[in-house]
Enzyme design. Structure first.
Site, PDB file in Angstrom:
ATOM      1  CE  LYS A   1       5.661   4.906   0.929  1.00  0.00           C
ATOM      2  NZ  LYS A   1       4.213   4.644   0.951  1.00  0.00           N
TER       3      LYS A   1
ATOM      4  N   GLY B   1       0.815  -1.203   0.000  1.00  0.00           N
ATOM      5  CA  GLY B   1       0.000   0.000   0.000  1.00  0.00           C
ATOM      6  C   GLY B   1       0.846   1.250   0.000  1.00  0.00           C
ATOM      7  CB  THR B   2       2.549   3.323  -1.502  1.00  0.00           C
ATOM      8  OG1 THR B   2       3.300   4.512  -1.354  1.00  0.00           O
ATOM      9  CG2 THR B   2       2.440   3.025  -2.990  1.00  0.00           C
ATOM     10  CB  THR B   3      -0.958   7.568  -1.944  1.00  0.00           C
ATOM     11  OG1 THR B   3      -1.962   6.715  -1.400  1.00  0.00           O
ATOM     12  CG2 THR B   3      -1.594   8.505  -2.973  1.00  0.00           C
TER      13      THR B   3
ATOM     14  CB  SER C   1      -3.233   0.788  -2.146  1.00  0.00           C
ATOM     15  OG  SER C   1      -2.575   1.538  -1.133  1.00  0.00           O
TER      16      SER C   1
END
Length: 282
Positions: free
Chosen positions: A106, A73-75, A203
């Site tokens: 990130k 999960g990440t944005t 995600s």
């Protein structure tokens, strides 16, 4: 249905001198630095099948009872506008419901004019984007000029294509400023390479796209663009449990990239809640 691929055993960790599955000869890694874009593969007859069976994503319909399940999960997001490029990301690292870290960086600072983002497997993204940084530096030394964003993204896409089907998990953006101006590319583990003005990966990207599609314009001012990148990440972290932590935001111009802020999304929640309350009362 269980996979027919070999189960993980201790031989998989034989990294220094792994045995060839067919001839039984030892393969030495003394020339590891000479082969900068290679790494050891599973010590099995069919490494690609082994990786697909044991390291597939747990998302969607790809969960086939594999030994190791990746639930990520990440944005991350980036967009071009008249004042340059905005790159905005969260900092949460997760494995399913387990939050491993709230302070993951990130955004990979490849060089003073080039940035890369991480989404997918943290190790894959970190390793290969740092490898890309090395390739870009070698290009500069050989050609006496900075590499273009298009060429840098192509190098990464070529590397991904050479390891296609081997279980890598990457959804990255490569962005920066070169002789042609601001450029933005999306590159993933299948070797896909897309050129565009706006991308969001991870995600929480569907929530980020909801904000970006509503408010994005090419003629945004720098302040408006920064606020848009900030809001999109906030709303993604608010709705997506696998995203959160710190919002790191960068602004890329002809003079290179500059880090604008690193704000805890919890602080942003109260900031925007107060703003919403004020607007509703007026």
């Amino acid at each position: 249905m269980m996979s027919s691929a070999p189960l993980i055993d201790s031989s998989i960790l034989d990294l220094g001198h792994r045995k060839d599955a067919y001839s039984g000869e030892e393969i030495s890694n003394h020339n590891a630095f000479a082969e900068a874009t290679s790494f050891d593969l599973p010590n099995v007859p069919d490494p690609a099948l082994f990786c697909r069976s044991n390291f597939a994503s747990a998302c969607g319909n790809q969960d086939s009872g594999q030994v190791v399940k990746f639930a990520k999960g990440t944005t991350t997001l980036a967009f071009k506008f008249q004042g340059g490029i905005i790159v905005s990301v969260d900092s949460r690292s997760t494995m399913g419901n387990y939050i491993a870290s709230q302070t993951v960086k990130k955004v990979i600072e490849i060089n003073p004019f080039l940035l890369g983002t991480m989404a997918g497997g943290a190790a894959d993204c970190s390793f290969w984007e740092r490898n890309l940084g090395m390739q870009c530096r070698l290009y500069e030394l050989r050609n006496k000029k900075r590499i273009s964003v298009a060429a840098a993204s192509k190098l990464l896409a070529n590397t991904m294509n050479s390891y296609r089907g081997y279980g890598l998990s990457m959804g990255t953006m490569v962005t920066g400023w070169d002789e042609t101006g601001p450029q933005l590319y999306y590159v993933d583990n299948d070797g896909t390479r897309l050129h565009g003005n706006l991308f969001s990966v991870g995600s929480g990207s569907t929530y980020a796209y909801g904000i970006l599609d509503t408010h994005y314009r090419n003629d945004l001012t720098v302040e408006e663009a920064i606020d848009l990148g900030k809001r999109a990440i906030y709303h993604a972290t608010h709705r997506d449990a696998a995203s959160g932590g710190i919002n790191n935001l960068y602004h890329v111009t002809k003079d290179g990239w500059k880090k604008i802020h690193a704000i805890d999304v919890n602080d942003m929640h109260y900031e925007f809640a107060e703003e919403k309350k004020t607007s509703m009362s007026s």
